[in-house]
Design a protein around this motif. Structure first.
Motif, PDB file in Angstrom:
ATOM      1  N   LEU A  57     -13.679 -42.144  47.182  1.00 37.04           N
ATOM      2  CA  LEU A  57     -12.777 -42.258  48.331  1.00 37.04           C
ATOM      3  C   LEU A  57     -11.344 -41.913  47.945  1.00 37.04           C
ATOM      4  CD1 LEU A  57     -14.142 -45.521  50.010  1.00 37.04           C
ATOM      5  CD2 LEU A  57     -14.443 -43.165  50.787  1.00 37.04           C
ATOM      6  N   VAL A  58     -10.910 -42.346  46.755  1.00 38.07           N
ATOM      7  CA  VAL A  58      -9.552 -42.016  46.300  1.00 38.07           C
ATOM      8  C   VAL A  58      -9.391 -40.502  46.129  1.00 38.07           C
ATOM      9  CG1 VAL A  58      -7.937 -42.247  44.374  1.00 38.07           C
ATOM     10  CG2 VAL A  58      -9.156 -44.261  45.223  1.00 38.07           C
ATOM     11  N   ILE A  59     -10.406 -39.868  45.524  1.00 38.88           N
ATOM     12  CA  ILE A  59     -10.336 -38.406  45.330  1.00 38.88           C
ATOM     13  C   ILE A  59     -10.329 -37.683  46.674  1.00 38.88           C
ATOM     14  CG2 ILE A  59     -11.598 -36.428  44.404  1.00 38.88           C
ATOM     15  CD1 ILE A  59     -12.569 -38.255  42.150  1.00 38.88           C
ATOM     16  N   ILE A  60     -11.187 -38.136  47.596  1.00 42.84           N
ATOM     17  CA  ILE A  60     -11.222 -37.521  48.933  1.00 42.84           C
ATOM     18  C   ILE A  60      -9.884 -37.686  49.638  1.00 42.84           C
ATOM     19  CG2 ILE A  60     -12.279 -37.693  51.221  1.00 42.84           C
ATOM     20  CD1 ILE A  60     -14.901 -38.409  49.795  1.00 42.84           C
ATOM     21  N   GLY A  61      -9.274 -38.889  49.516  1.00 41.73           N
ATOM     22  CA  GLY A  61      -7.971 -39.127  50.135  1.00 41.73           C
ATOM     23  C   GLY A  61      -6.890 -38.229  49.564  1.00 41.73           C
ATOM     24  N   LEU A  62      -6.889 -38.072  48.251  1.00 40.44           N
ATOM     25  CA  LEU A  62      -5.892 -37.193  47.633  1.00 40.44           C
ATOM     26  C   LEU A  62      -6.090 -35.742  48.049  1.00 40.44           C
ATOM     27  CD1 LEU A  62      -5.824 -38.704  44.010  1.00 40.44           C
ATOM     28  CD2 LEU A  62      -4.091 -38.969  45.800  1.00 40.44           C
ATOM     29  N   LEU A  63      -7.341 -35.297  48.097  1.00 41.65           N
ATOM     30  CA  LEU A  63      -7.603 -33.927  48.538  1.00 41.65           C
ATOM     31  C   LEU A  63      -7.203 -33.722  49.992  1.00 41.65           C
ATOM     32  CD1 LEU A  63     -11.107 -33.324  46.854  1.00 41.65           C
ATOM     33  CD2 LEU A  63      -8.879 -32.410  46.139  1.00 41.65           C
ATOM     34  N   TRP A  64      -7.459 -34.732  50.824  1.00 38.31           N
ATOM     35  CA  TRP A  64      -7.056 -34.638  52.241  1.00 38.31           C
ATOM     36  C   TRP A  64      -5.549 -34.572  52.381  1.00 38.31           C
ATOM     37  CZ3 TRP A  64      -8.329 -33.383  56.902  1.00 38.31           C
ATOM     38  CH2 TRP A  64      -7.573 -33.842  57.981  1.00 38.31           C
ATOM     39  N   GLU A  65      -4.832 -35.352  51.562  1.00 40.08           N
ATOM     40  CA  GLU A  65      -3.371 -35.326  51.620  1.00 40.08           C
ATOM     41  C   GLU A  65      -2.840 -33.952  51.198  1.00 40.08           C
ATOM     42  OE1 GLU A  65       0.454 -36.782  52.284  1.00 40.08           O
ATOM     43  OE2 GLU A  65      -1.520 -37.591  52.826  1.00 40.08           O
ATOM     44  N   LEU A  66      -3.411 -33.396  50.151  1.00 41.32           N
ATOM     45  CA  LEU A  66      -3.001 -32.053  49.730  1.00 41.32           C
ATOM     46  C   LEU A  66      -3.303 -31.018  50.806  1.00 41.32           C
ATOM     47  CD1 LEU A  66      -4.198 -32.125  45.992  1.00 41.32           C
ATOM     48  CD2 LEU A  66      -1.840 -32.273  46.834  1.00 41.32           C
ATOM     49  N   TYR A  67      -4.472 -31.138  51.439  1.00 41.11           N
ATOM     50  CA  TYR A  67      -4.834 -30.193  52.505  1.00 41.11           C
ATOM     51  C   TYR A  67      -3.898 -30.333  53.694  1.00 41.11           C
ATOM     52  CZ  TYR A  67      -7.525 -28.137  56.312  1.00 41.11           C
ATOM     53  OH  TYR A  67      -7.910 -27.396  57.408  1.00 41.11           O
ATOM     54  N   ARG A  68      -3.533 -31.564  54.064  1.00 39.55           N
ATOM     55  CA  ARG A  68      -2.642 -31.777  55.204  1.00 39.55           C
ATOM     56  C   ARG A  68      -1.265 -31.184  54.943  1.00 39.55           C
ATOM     57  NH1 ARG A  68       0.999 -35.437  56.992  1.00 39.55           N
ATOM     58  NH2 ARG A  68       0.907 -36.557  55.021  1.00 39.55           N
ATOM     59  N   ARG A  69      -0.771 -31.403  53.733  1.00 40.04           N
ATOM     60  CA  ARG A  69       0.532 -30.834  53.390  1.00 40.04           C
ATOM     61  C   ARG A  69       0.481 -29.308  53.363  1.00 40.04           C
ATOM     62  NH1 ARG A  69       3.009 -34.666  48.560  1.00 40.04           N
ATOM     63  NH2 ARG A  69       3.009 -36.627  49.758  1.00 40.04           N
ATOM     64  N   TYR A  70      -0.646 -28.795  52.902  1.00 41.37           N
ATOM     65  CA  TYR A  70      -0.801 -27.336  52.878  1.00 41.37           C
ATOM     66  C   TYR A  70      -0.817 -26.784  54.301  1.00 41.37           C
ATOM     67  CZ  TYR A  70      -3.000 -22.783  52.144  1.00 41.37           C
ATOM     68  OH  TYR A  70      -3.293 -21.439  52.160  1.00 41.37           O
ATOM     69  N   LYS A  71      -1.505 -27.456  55.211  1.00 42.51           N
ATOM     70  CA  LYS A  71      -1.553 -27.003  56.603  1.00 42.51           C
ATOM     71  C   LYS A  71      -0.172 -27.063  57.251  1.00 42.51           C
ATOM     72  CE  LYS A  71      -4.720 -26.374  59.001  1.00 42.51           C
ATOM     73  NZ  LYS A  71      -5.368 -25.118  59.487  1.00 42.51           N
ATOM     74  N   GLN A  72       0.594 -28.145  56.964  1.00 43.56           N
ATOM     75  CA  GLN A  72       1.945 -28.252  57.520  1.00 43.56           C
ATOM     76  C   GLN A  72       2.846 -27.143  57.000  1.00 43.56           C
ATOM     77  OE1 GLN A  72       3.226 -32.191  56.572  1.00 43.56           O
ATOM     78  NE2 GLN A  72       2.138 -33.131  58.302  1.00 43.56           N
ATOM     79  N   GLY A  73       2.658 -26.776  55.709  1.00 41.11           N
ATOM     80  CA  GLY A  73       3.436 -25.675  55.151  1.00 41.11           C
ATOM     81  C   GLY A  73       3.113 -24.364  55.829  1.00 41.11           C
ATOM     82  N   LEU A  74       1.830 -24.131  56.111  1.00 47.44           N
ATOM     83  CA  LEU A  74       1.446 -22.905  56.808  1.00 47.44           C
ATOM     84  C   LEU A  74       1.981 -22.889  58.231  1.00 47.44           C
ATOM     85  CD1 LEU A  74      -2.273 -22.419  55.661  1.00 47.44           C
ATOM     86  CD2 LEU A  74      -0.230 -21.205  54.850  1.00 47.44           C
ATOM     87  N   LEU A  75       1.992 -24.079  58.894  1.00 44.29           N
ATOM     88  CA  LEU A  75       2.494 -24.159  60.252  1.00 44.29           C
ATOM     89  C   LEU A  75       3.984 -23.824  60.307  1.00 44.29           C
ATOM     90  CD1 LEU A  75       1.914 -24.886  63.211  1.00 44.29           C
ATOM     91  CD2 LEU A  75       2.456 -27.261  62.643  1.00 44.29           C
ATOM     92  N   CYS A  76       4.735 -24.388  59.366  1.00 40.21           N
ATOM     93  CA  CYS A  76       6.168 -24.094  59.322  1.00 40.21           C
ATOM     94  C   CYS A  76       6.408 -22.612  59.038  1.00 40.21           C
ATOM     95  CB  CYS A  76       6.854 -24.943  58.257  1.00 40.21           C
ATOM     96  SG  CYS A  76       6.852 -26.709  58.627  1.00 40.21           S
ATOM     97  N   LYS A  77       5.601 -22.031  58.201  1.00 40.76           N
ATOM     98  CA  LYS A  77       5.748 -20.613  57.864  1.00 40.76           C
ATOM     99  C   LYS A  77       5.447 -19.729  59.059  1.00 40.76           C
ATOM    100  CE  LYS A  77       3.979 -17.115  54.659  1.00 40.76           C
ATOM    101  NZ  LYS A  77       3.065 -16.851  53.544  1.00 40.76           N
ATOM    102  N   SER A  78       4.422 -20.090  59.850  1.00 38.55           N
ATOM    103  CA  SER A  78       4.047 -19.282  60.993  1.00 38.55           C
ATOM    104  C   SER A  78       5.084 -19.360  62.101  1.00 38.55           C
ATOM    105  CB  SER A  78       2.681 -19.718  61.515  1.00 38.55           C
ATOM    106  OG  SER A  78       2.755 -21.063  61.957  1.00 38.55           O
ATOM    107  N   LYS A  79       5.764 -20.511  62.263  1.00 35.92           N
ATOM    108  CA  LYS A  79       6.768 -20.651  63.314  1.00 35.92           C
ATOM    109  C   LYS A  79       8.022 -19.870  62.973  1.00 35.92           C
ATOM    110  CE  LYS A  79       5.346 -25.114  65.221  1.00 35.92           C
ATOM    111  NZ  LYS A  79       5.750 -26.521  65.447  1.00 35.92           N
ATOM    112  N   SER A  80       8.459 -19.889  61.757  1.00 38.36           N
ATOM    113  CA  SER A  80       9.705 -19.224  61.363  1.00 38.36           C
ATOM    114  C   SER A  80       9.485 -17.776  60.950  1.00 38.36           C
ATOM    115  CB  SER A  80      10.373 -19.984  60.212  1.00 38.36           C
ATOM    116  OG  SER A  80       9.511 -19.994  59.099  1.00 38.36           O
ATOM    117  N   GLY A  81       8.261 -17.478  60.603  1.00 33.07           N
ATOM    118  CA  GLY A  81       7.974 -16.114  60.154  1.00 33.07           C
ATOM    119  C   GLY A  81       8.356 -15.880  58.724  1.00 33.07           C
ATOM    120  N   THR A  82       8.990 -16.827  58.114  1.00 30.81           N
ATOM    121  CA  THR A  82       9.392 -16.723  56.710  1.00 30.81           C
ATOM    122  C   THR A  82       8.937 -17.965  55.971  1.00 30.81           C
ATOM    123  OG1 THR A  82      11.531 -17.735  57.196  1.00 30.81           O
ATOM    124  CG2 THR A  82      11.408 -15.303  57.211  1.00 30.81           C
TER     125      THR A  82
END
Length: 522
Positions: free
Chosen positions: A447-472
């Motif tokens: 569960l700890v490993i799954i939680g850490l992987l989920w947190e990394l995935y969520r942060r990665y998705k937020q980074g992609l979202l910010c990149k897509s909105k600004s284009g940079t």
């Protein structure tokens, strides 16, 4: 030369087979002591197994024991395996080949021969499976000393019409039981689960108490609990549980006088209910850690015809008869029987198992003296009288030599309390508990490993979202600032909604209070 080697080889192989069949203590180069009685191969007879009664021995037995003692002729013994009274070693002792009797009785008989038959030596011997086989030789008067023979009466001086000389008395009989690797953790869990009726009673009592306190608060116009039955009864049940367990969060509590009086009664009652449940759990732990042997229906072993067997039958045990002590010992080690009856001196041969705790323990001690002695051939009054006189006059000296064959039972010395060790054995030494701990660690780690992987995935998705909105590509610091601003704006919306809901609730409560005051006016 070849013939001589083949004959020697055959004798050696036959000796090995006899040793294994009789569970003889095999020692390649056993050391003989002055207390042992050594019999050469050619003079050894094992009925229906090895050797034969030679003509030389038959000629010797034509003389009485008194004659042979006076003339210094050879003597003979007949013994059975029953440690520590009599054992057997063999088949090789350095360059010598044969069998040797070792134990309490060989030690005593050597001293008797030196005292009463000066010049005589024991040269012949018959190793019998049990005392019943030895009785077949009584009528023929073949063997001079037959041992160990057991009787119940100390003052008895004959056995099967043969002179009997008591040597040592075991004062009590021990019930030795086997522990078949019981799953204590599983038994403990099942015991806890068996208390479910009391758990239902606790929940029912808490539910009744919760509804009672809600009703009292409702009747006496307290606003501590909801006016609705479902919400109010649930709040009352929650209050009853946290009160009886002495947790007391304080989120809800009676305000009216009747409600507080009932609360006082429920506190005392609830503490007693929880104490009873705790006592049940404690009793189950104690019962599981302390071994319990149910004698009813258990199979108890003893040597057929022995005093232990007669004692077990008289106590109404389910007795299982064995031809030899060796067969009985093997049966209890293989869990074919649940326990066995032996005298306290014979407990010596189980000392290693008891000290190491290898599945055997003493369950009960029964006061029942058993006398072990030796049988002499009839028709030898002088030797019999000399043996009796020696045993009477040198009793203390003989017992000092006997004591070295009696091994006291010791337990492992530890700094821990026995109760603590038993409780630890309930959990730490049980495979069920080990499996539960191992699986629990695996699940939590996963569960700890799954939680850490989920947190990394969520942060990665937020980074992609910010990149897509600004284009940079947005730097990490800017990303974190944007996330913080977004969370602040969301929190402001949530606070505004909470303020509106709180105001509506206060307004509704104020209107209800106003209506209740108006209704009370005449």
């Amino acid at each position: 030369m070849m013939c001589r080697l083949s004959v020697t080889h055959m004798v050696f192989l036959s000796t090995v087979s006899v040793s294994n069949a009789l569970f003889v203590a095999w020692e390649k180069d056993a050391n003989l002591t002055s207390d042992d009685i050594f019999i050469k191969f050619k003079n050894t007879y094992i009925p229906r197994r090895f050797g034969r009664i030679t003509q030389e021995f038959r000629n010797l037995t034509s003389h009485s024991l008194d004659e042979r003692c006076q003339k210094g002729m050879g003597l003979s013994i007949s013994w059975s395996l029953n440690l520590p009274y009599a054992g057997i070693l063999g088949p090789r002792f350095g360059k010598e080949s044969g069998f040797a009797a070792r134990g309490i009785f060989p030690n005593v008989i050597n001293r008797i021969v030196q005292h009463c038959c000066n010049g005589s030596k024991i040269k012949y011997g018959a190793f019998v499976k049990s005392i019943w086989e030895a009785e077949d030789f009584f009528s023929e008067q073949k063997y001079d000393f037959t041992f160990p023979v057991y009787i119940a009466k100390v003052d008895k001086d004959s056995y099967r019409d043969q002179p009997f000389v008591p040597v040592v008395t075991a004062p009590r009989v021990m019930l030795l039981v086997s522990e078949k690797g019981t799953k204590k953790t599983k038994n403990f869990a099942s015991t806890i689960f068996d208390t479910w009726p009391f758990l239902v009673f606790i929940l029912a009592a808490a539910g009744a108490s919760g509804m009672m306190v809600w009703l009292l608060e409702f009747v006496f116009f307290s606003n501590e609990f909801s006016k609705k039955f479902v919400n109010g009864a649930w709040d009352g049940f929650w209050w009853a549980v946290v009160t009886m367990t002495t947790v007391g969060y304080g989120d809800s509590s009676p305000k009216s006088l009747p409600g507080r009086l009932f609360c006082f009664i429920w506190i005392i009652t609830g503490i007693n209910i929880i104490s009873i449940f705790t006592a049940l759990v404690t009793a189950s732990v104690t019962a599981t850690t302390r071994p319990y042997f149910n004698i009813h229906g258990a199979k108890i072993g003893a040597v057929n015809g022995s005093e232990e067997f007669r004692l077990g039958v008289s106590i109404n045990f389910d007795m299982q008869a064995f031809s030899t002590p060796v067969a009985m010992t093997k049966a209890v080690q293989d869990f074919e029987i649940d326990g066995l009856l032996i005298d306290n001196y014979a407990l010596t041969r189980f000392s290693q198992f008891l000290e190491k705790g290898q599945g055997l323990r003493v369950e009960r001690t029964i006061e029942h003296p058993i006398t072990y002695g030796l049988v002499l051939p009839s028709g030898a009054p002088q030797t019999t009288q000399c043996v009796r006189r020696y045993m009477r006059n040198y009793n203390h000296e003989i017992f000092d030599h006997i004591a070295k064959y009696l091994i006291p039972i010791k337990t492992k010395q530890t700094d821990k309390n026995l109760a603590v060790e038993a409780t630890e054995a309930l959990f730490y030494q049980q495979t069920t508990f080990v499996k539960i701990v191992r699986n629990g660690v695996i699940i939590v780690g996963s569960l700890v490993i799954i939680g850490l992987l989920w947190e990394l995935y969520r942060r990665y998705k937020q980074g992609l979202l910010c990149k897509s909105k600004s284009g940079t590509l947005v730097p990490n610091d800017a990303k974190q600032q944007m996330i913080a601003l977004q969370s602040k704006s969301e929190s402001k919306k949530v606070n505004a909604e909470e303020l509106v809901l709180g105001f509506n609730k206060f307004h509704k409560h104020w209107v209800e209070q106003l209506e209740s005051v108006r209704s009370r006016k005449p």
